[in-house]
Scaffold this motif. Structure first.
Motif, mmCIF file in Angstrom:
data_model
loop_
_atom_site.group_PDB
_atom_site.id
_atom_site.type_symbol
_atom_site.label_atom_id
_atom_site.label_comp_id
_atom_site.label_asym_id
_atom_site.label_seq_id
_atom_site.Cartn_x
_atom_site.Cartn_y
_atom_site.Cartn_z
ATOM 1 N N LEU A 272 -33.649 33.908 -53.101
ATOM 2 C CA LEU A 272 -33.316 34.974 -52.422
ATOM 3 C C LEU A 272 -34.706 35.415 -51.545
ATOM 4 O O LEU A 272 -34.563 36.205 -50.693
ATOM 5 C CB LEU A 272 -32.441 36.106 -52.987
ATOM 6 C CG LEU A 272 -31.176 35.615 -53.403
ATOM 7 C CD1 LEU A 272 -30.552 37.041 -54.407
ATOM 8 C CD2 LEU A 272 -30.331 35.293 -52.465
ATOM 9 N N LEU A 273 -35.580 35.576 -52.446
ATOM 10 C CA LEU A 273 -36.782 36.335 -51.855
ATOM 11 C C LEU A 273 -38.304 35.799 -51.495
ATOM 12 O O LEU A 273 -39.043 36.265 -51.000
ATOM 13 C CB LEU A 273 -37.122 37.677 -53.062
ATOM 14 C CG LEU A 273 -36.142 38.571 -53.466
ATOM 15 C CD1 LEU A 273 -36.500 39.459 -54.676
ATOM 16 C CD2 LEU A 273 -35.590 39.300 -52.171
ATOM 17 N N GLY A 274 -38.130 34.387 -52.082
ATOM 18 C CA GLY A 274 -39.191 33.492 -51.725
ATOM 19 C C GLY A 274 -40.283 33.728 -52.717
ATOM 20 O O GLY A 274 -41.361 33.623 -52.663
ATOM 21 N N ALA B 116 -24.184 32.152 -58.106
ATOM 22 C CA ALA B 116 -23.598 30.900 -58.096
ATOM 23 C C ALA B 116 -24.252 29.745 -57.848
ATOM 24 O O ALA B 116 -24.305 28.576 -58.469
ATOM 25 C CB ALA B 116 -22.326 31.015 -57.713
ATOM 26 N N LEU B 117 -24.761 29.694 -56.448
ATOM 27 C CA LEU B 117 -25.661 28.807 -55.873
ATOM 28 C C LEU B 117 -27.011 28.368 -56.539
ATOM 29 O O LEU B 117 -27.195 27.217 -56.870
ATOM 30 C CB LEU B 117 -25.982 29.239 -54.432
ATOM 31 C CG LEU B 117 -26.612 28.084 -53.690
ATOM 32 C CD1 LEU B 117 -25.738 26.976 -53.577
ATOM 33 C CD2 LEU B 117 -26.964 28.838 -52.310
ATOM 34 N N ALA B 118 -27.487 29.670 -57.152
ATOM 35 C CA ALA B 118 -28.721 29.260 -57.768
ATOM 36 C C ALA B 118 -28.650 28.498 -59.063
ATOM 37 O O ALA B 118 -29.309 27.652 -59.682
ATOM 38 C CB ALA B 118 -29.558 30.542 -58.070
ATOM 39 N N ARG B 119 -27.327 29.031 -59.759
ATOM 40 C CA ARG B 119 -27.254 28.405 -61.103
ATOM 41 C C ARG B 119 -26.691 26.876 -60.976
ATOM 42 O O ARG B 119 -27.303 26.092 -61.575
ATOM 43 C CB ARG B 119 -26.060 29.293 -61.833
ATOM 44 C CG ARG B 119 -25.677 28.933 -63.047
ATOM 45 C CD ARG B 119 -24.686 29.604 -63.781
ATOM 46 N NE ARG B 119 -24.804 30.952 -63.533
ATOM 47 C CZ ARG B 119 -23.768 31.999 -62.722
ATOM 48 N NH1 ARG B 119 -22.885 31.193 -62.374
ATOM 49 N NH2 ARG B 119 -24.131 33.240 -62.831
ATOM 50 N N LEU B 120 -25.902 26.692 -59.980
ATOM 51 C CA LEU B 120 -25.456 25.336 -59.742
ATOM 52 C C LEU B 120 -26.545 24.531 -59.360
ATOM 53 O O LEU B 120 -26.645 23.390 -59.847
ATOM 54 C CB LEU B 120 -24.279 25.328 -58.576
ATOM 55 C CG LEU B 120 -23.510 24.114 -58.414
ATOM 56 C CD1 LEU B 120 -22.720 23.586 -59.553
ATOM 57 C CD2 LEU B 120 -22.721 24.244 -56.961
ATOM 58 N N LEU B 121 -27.456 24.660 -58.450
ATOM 59 C CA LEU B 121 -28.565 24.068 -57.945
ATOM 60 C C LEU B 121 -29.770 24.129 -58.927
ATOM 61 O O LEU B 121 -30.644 23.255 -58.820
ATOM 62 C CB LEU B 121 -28.935 24.352 -56.605
ATOM 63 C CG LEU B 121 -27.874 24.218 -55.563
ATOM 64 C CD1 LEU B 121 -28.559 24.890 -54.105
ATOM 65 C CD2 LEU B 121 -27.585 22.907 -55.239
ATOM 66 N N SER C 138 -34.451 29.072 -59.231
ATOM 67 C CA SER C 138 -34.865 30.588 -59.578
ATOM 68 C C SER C 138 -34.076 31.479 -58.393
ATOM 69 O O SER C 138 -34.179 31.152 -57.225
ATOM 70 C CB SER C 138 -36.270 30.800 -59.429
ATOM 71 O OG SER C 138 -36.717 32.052 -59.335
ATOM 72 N N LEU C 139 -33.564 32.334 -58.866
ATOM 73 C CA LEU C 139 -32.649 33.119 -57.810
ATOM 74 C C LEU C 139 -33.782 33.874 -57.185
ATOM 75 O O LEU C 139 -33.608 34.283 -55.930
ATOM 76 C CB LEU C 139 -31.731 34.264 -58.818
ATOM 77 C CG LEU C 139 -30.985 35.079 -57.859
ATOM 78 C CD1 LEU C 139 -30.165 34.512 -57.028
ATOM 79 C CD2 LEU C 139 -30.146 36.086 -58.760
ATOM 80 N N ASP D 47 -38.813 26.204 -59.363
ATOM 81 C CA ASP D 47 -38.269 25.820 -60.875
ATOM 82 C C ASP D 47 -38.831 27.155 -61.758
ATOM 83 O O ASP D 47 -38.981 26.906 -62.757
ATOM 84 C CB ASP D 47 -38.674 24.722 -61.266
ATOM 85 C CG ASP D 47 -39.918 24.237 -61.181
ATOM 86 O OD1 ASP D 47 -40.926 25.163 -60.329
ATOM 87 O OD2 ASP D 47 -40.375 23.454 -61.545
ATOM 88 N N GLY D 48 -39.124 28.130 -61.119
ATOM 89 C CA GLY D 48 -39.916 29.239 -61.881
ATOM 90 C C GLY D 48 -39.003 29.848 -63.073
ATOM 91 O O GLY D 48 -39.441 30.442 -63.866
#
Length: 116
Positions: free
Chosen positions: A66-68, A53-58, A61-62, A73-74
């Motif tokens: 989460l993983l770096g 939800a955070l990745a989608r809202l902001l 890229s998930l 914006d990938g």
């Protein structure tokens, strides 16, 4: 997810670049507590559901969040076209040697922008 200060740093970066200037507004939009957002920013536990939800809202890229992996914006413009999908499927039907040859051939052709 376990404690990860690097993830917390990425979350802070994504929030600072996003449209939310107040953590309260972000928390309200995500339907979580301000304390939860603060915990995420410090590298604390977050559920996969909250991270998505955070990745989608902001609009980040998930994988990056989460993983770096990759870039912030990938996830943009990463959709594969129907034509590209046909190429992939055709390549999958070939032997390993043929795949290697085809990839070698493609890599030997300069990109169009290099010809101009």
């Amino acid at each position: 997810m376990t404690y990860d200060p690097a993830r917390g740093k990425r979350i802070r970066e994504a929030i600072s670049r996003g449209k939310f200037r107040k953590v309260h507004a972000l928390a309200a939009e995500l339907n979580v507590s301000v304390a939860a957002v603060s915990r995420w920013q410090n590298g604390g536990h977050t559920s996969l559901e909250s991270a998505c939800a955070l990745a989608r809202l902001l609009d980040v890229s998930l994988d990056w969040l989460l993983l770096g992996r990759g870039t912030m914006d990938g996830h943009r413009n990463s959709a594969i076209s129907a034509k590209e999908l046909l190429w992939v499927m055709a390549l999958r039907g070939r032997s390993a040697a043929a795949q290697s040859n085809l990839i070698g051939l493609l890599e030997s052709i300069p990109p169009e922008h290099a010809l101009r």
